[in-house]
Design a protein around this motif. Structure first.
Motif, PDB file in Angstrom:
ATOM      1  N   THR A  14      36.399  65.689  55.166  1.00  0.00           N
ATOM      2  CA  THR A  14      35.987  64.300  55.143  1.00  0.00           C
ATOM      3  C   THR A  14      34.878  64.079  54.135  1.00  0.00           C
ATOM      4  O   THR A  14      33.931  64.854  54.052  1.00  0.00           O
ATOM      5  CB  THR A  14      35.483  63.884  56.545  1.00  0.00           C
ATOM      6  OG1 THR A  14      36.539  64.096  57.481  1.00  0.00           O
ATOM      7  CG2 THR A  14      35.081  62.426  56.550  1.00  0.00           C
ATOM      8  N   LEU A  15      35.014  63.016  53.369  1.00  0.00           N
ATOM      9  CA  LEU A  15      33.967  62.663  52.424  1.00  0.00           C
ATOM     10  C   LEU A  15      32.727  62.232  53.192  1.00  0.00           C
ATOM     11  O   LEU A  15      32.810  61.504  54.175  1.00  0.00           O
ATOM     12  CB  LEU A  15      34.437  61.525  51.520  1.00  0.00           C
ATOM     13  CG  LEU A  15      35.576  61.853  50.545  1.00  0.00           C
ATOM     14  CD1 LEU A  15      36.007  60.593  49.821  1.00  0.00           C
ATOM     15  CD2 LEU A  15      35.167  62.914  49.556  1.00  0.00           C
ATOM     16  N   VAL A  67      41.359  59.506  45.007  1.00  0.00           N
ATOM     17  CA  VAL A  67      39.914  59.243  44.992  1.00  0.00           C
ATOM     18  C   VAL A  67      39.319  59.609  43.637  1.00  0.00           C
ATOM     19  O   VAL A  67      38.479  58.879  43.098  1.00  0.00           O
ATOM     20  CB  VAL A  67      39.213  60.035  46.118  1.00  0.00           C
ATOM     21  CG1 VAL A  67      37.700  59.862  46.026  1.00  0.00           C
ATOM     22  CG2 VAL A  67      39.712  59.577  47.481  1.00  0.00           C
ATOM     23  N   LEU A  68      39.760  60.734  43.067  1.00  0.00           N
ATOM     24  CA  LEU A  68      39.251  61.160  41.766  1.00  0.00           C
ATOM     25  C   LEU A  68      39.616  60.167  40.672  1.00  0.00           C
ATOM     26  O   LEU A  68      38.772  59.791  39.844  1.00  0.00           O
ATOM     27  CB  LEU A  68      39.806  62.546  41.427  1.00  0.00           C
ATOM     28  CG  LEU A  68      39.395  63.113  40.063  1.00  0.00           C
ATOM     29  CD1 LEU A  68      37.877  63.281  39.993  1.00  0.00           C
ATOM     30  CD2 LEU A  68      40.095  64.442  39.811  1.00  0.00           C
ATOM     31  N   SER A 101      27.844  63.470  49.754  1.00  0.00           N
ATOM     32  CA  SER A 101      28.721  63.815  48.627  1.00  0.00           C
ATOM     33  C   SER A 101      28.962  62.605  47.739  1.00  0.00           C
ATOM     34  O   SER A 101      29.090  62.730  46.524  1.00  0.00           O
ATOM     35  CB  SER A 101      30.046  64.365  49.147  1.00  0.00           C
ATOM     36  OG  SER A 101      30.747  63.389  49.893  1.00  0.00           O
ATOM     37  N   ARG A 153      42.876  63.187  47.677  1.00  0.00           N
ATOM     38  CA  ARG A 153      41.727  63.438  46.814  1.00  0.00           C
ATOM     39  C   ARG A 153      42.027  63.104  45.354  1.00  0.00           C
ATOM     40  O   ARG A 153      41.136  62.688  44.607  1.00  0.00           O
ATOM     41  CB  ARG A 153      41.294  64.909  46.947  1.00  0.00           C
ATOM     42  CG  ARG A 153      40.747  65.228  48.337  1.00  0.00           C
ATOM     43  CD  ARG A 153      39.454  64.436  48.576  1.00  0.00           C
ATOM     44  NE  ARG A 153      38.936  64.682  49.907  1.00  0.00           N
ATOM     45  CZ  ARG A 153      39.046  63.847  50.907  1.00  0.00           C
ATOM     46  NH1 ARG A 153      39.664  62.684  50.737  1.00  0.00           N
ATOM     47  NH2 ARG A 153      38.528  64.131  52.089  1.00  0.00           N
ATOM     48  N   THR A 154      43.267  63.305  44.941  1.00  0.00           N
ATOM     49  CA  THR A 154      43.621  62.950  43.560  1.00  0.00           C
ATOM     50  C   THR A 154      43.431  61.458  43.331  1.00  0.00           C
ATOM     51  O   THR A 154      42.924  61.030  42.276  1.00  0.00           O
ATOM     52  CB  THR A 154      45.088  63.334  43.269  1.00  0.00           C
ATOM     53  OG1 THR A 154      45.260  64.733  43.479  1.00  0.00           O
ATOM     54  CG2 THR A 154      45.452  62.987  41.836  1.00  0.00           C
ATOM     55  N   ASP A 181      37.810  56.993  54.828  1.00  0.00           N
ATOM     56  CA  ASP A 181      38.437  58.289  54.622  1.00  0.00           C
ATOM     57  C   ASP A 181      38.790  58.967  55.941  1.00  0.00           C
ATOM     58  O   ASP A 181      39.812  59.638  56.046  1.00  0.00           O
ATOM     59  CB  ASP A 181      37.510  59.191  53.803  1.00  0.00           C
ATOM     60  CG  ASP A 181      38.183  60.479  53.386  1.00  0.00           C
ATOM     61  OD1 ASP A 181      39.222  60.403  52.706  1.00  0.00           O
ATOM     62  OD2 ASP A 181      37.682  61.554  53.737  1.00  0.00           O
ATOM     63  N   HIS A 183      43.228  61.886  55.525  1.00  0.00           N
ATOM     64  CA  HIS A 183      42.258  61.352  54.578  1.00  0.00           C
ATOM     65  C   HIS A 183      42.996  60.779  53.382  1.00  0.00           C
ATOM     66  O   HIS A 183      44.190  61.022  53.180  1.00  0.00           O
ATOM     67  CB  HIS A 183      41.258  62.426  54.132  1.00  0.00           C
ATOM     68  CG  HIS A 183      41.917  63.650  53.549  1.00  0.00           C
ATOM     69  ND1 HIS A 183      42.516  63.653  52.305  1.00  0.00           N
ATOM     70  CD2 HIS A 183      42.078  64.900  54.037  1.00  0.00           C
ATOM     71  CE1 HIS A 183      43.006  64.846  52.048  1.00  0.00           C
ATOM     72  NE2 HIS A 183      42.763  65.627  53.084  1.00  0.00           N
TER      73      HIS A 183
END
Length: 257
Positions: A2-3, A179-180, A7, A176-177, A226, A173
């Motif tokens: 989890t974000l 989110v990036l 972070s 992540r890709t 998230d 969640h």
């Protein structure tokens, strides 16, 4: 994973520092605003950013709503099981009801804090195991009693399924890709207005800062969506707390209080 707000702050600091370096090293001149940067690159970046942030928010929101629906379903299953115990022999019924109360209380007290970190508590697993054992030990003196126990075992299996669903949703969640991509394009969208050359006016600075705040807010929204059990609008245990209160009302109706 989890974000966390920490972070997020670290990521913002790193991206901001990178943005400052980029602006100072590759600042754009006024005559370049209408060239490739203004006509192609910026619109493409904006399109990618808007698509990525929209997808992220939709995924996070859907995960949150599904988790909320699962908790309601779990509370309903627990209430159905409590009603089912009214047909059990007195001693067995008391044991199952006691274990069911203990399990729901353990879920509220132990599971919920752990789910903010994407996990469930070992105490909840143990309490559920004792509940299943208590139902399995209900005696079946005739066909009707055997049918009652079978129904209760199905309801316990429903609680097991709901626990598995909570474990899954606690680990859900936003990819992540995604989110990036959102973070990188957001950095470009926020920094580019400051990188344009020419005379600075108060209105220009105001709208550049406003643009940066809006972009940062949308990225922060992804962080807060998230994990369904963390952030600004977390799924809480209220349905299970209401189920516990409902157990007392069932006892009153059935004359056990």
């Amino acid at each position: 994973m989890t974000l966390s707000p920490l972070s997020l702050l670290i990521a913002i600091a790193v991206l901001t520092a990178a943005g400052v370096v980029i602006v100072r090293r590759f600042g754009f001149k006024p005559h370049e605003d209408g060239g490739a940067i203004g006509n192609l690159i910026i619109p493409c970046l904006l399109s990618i950013y808007l698509i990525a942030v929209a997808m992220g928010i939709v995924i996070g929101w859907e995960n949150n709503r599904q988790a909320a629906d699962d908790v309601v379903a779990e509370a309903t299953t627990a209430t159905d099981l409590y009603w089912s115990t009214t047909t059990f022999p007195a001693r067995s019924g008391d044991q199952v009801r006691r274990e069911l109360r203990t399990y729901i209380e353990t879920v509220i007290r132990n599971d919920w804090p752990e789910m903010r970190h994407g996990e469930l508590s070992p105490a909840g697993d143990s309490a559920l195991g004792r509940l299943r054992a208590s139902v399995a030990q209900v005696p079946t003196s005739d066909q009707s009693a055997a049918l009652d126990r079978m129904v209760a075992r199905q309801e316990v299996s429903g609680l097991v399924d709901k626990r598995i669903e909570r474990a899954d949703s606690a680990q859900n969640h936003i990819p992540r890709t995604l989110v990036l991509i959102t973070a990188v394009t957001a950095l470009a969208i926020a920094v580019l207005p400051f990188g344009m050359g020419g005379t600075r006016t108060r209105a220009g600075v105001f709208w550049s800062v406003t643009n940066m705040v809006i972009v940062a807010s949308t990225v922060a929204a992804l962080v807060f969506l998230d994990n369904p059990y963390a952030g600004l609008i977390p799924v809480d245990s209220e349905p299970l707390e209401e189920a516990l209160a409902g157990f007392d009302r069932i006892d009153q109706v059935t004359g056990r209080l």
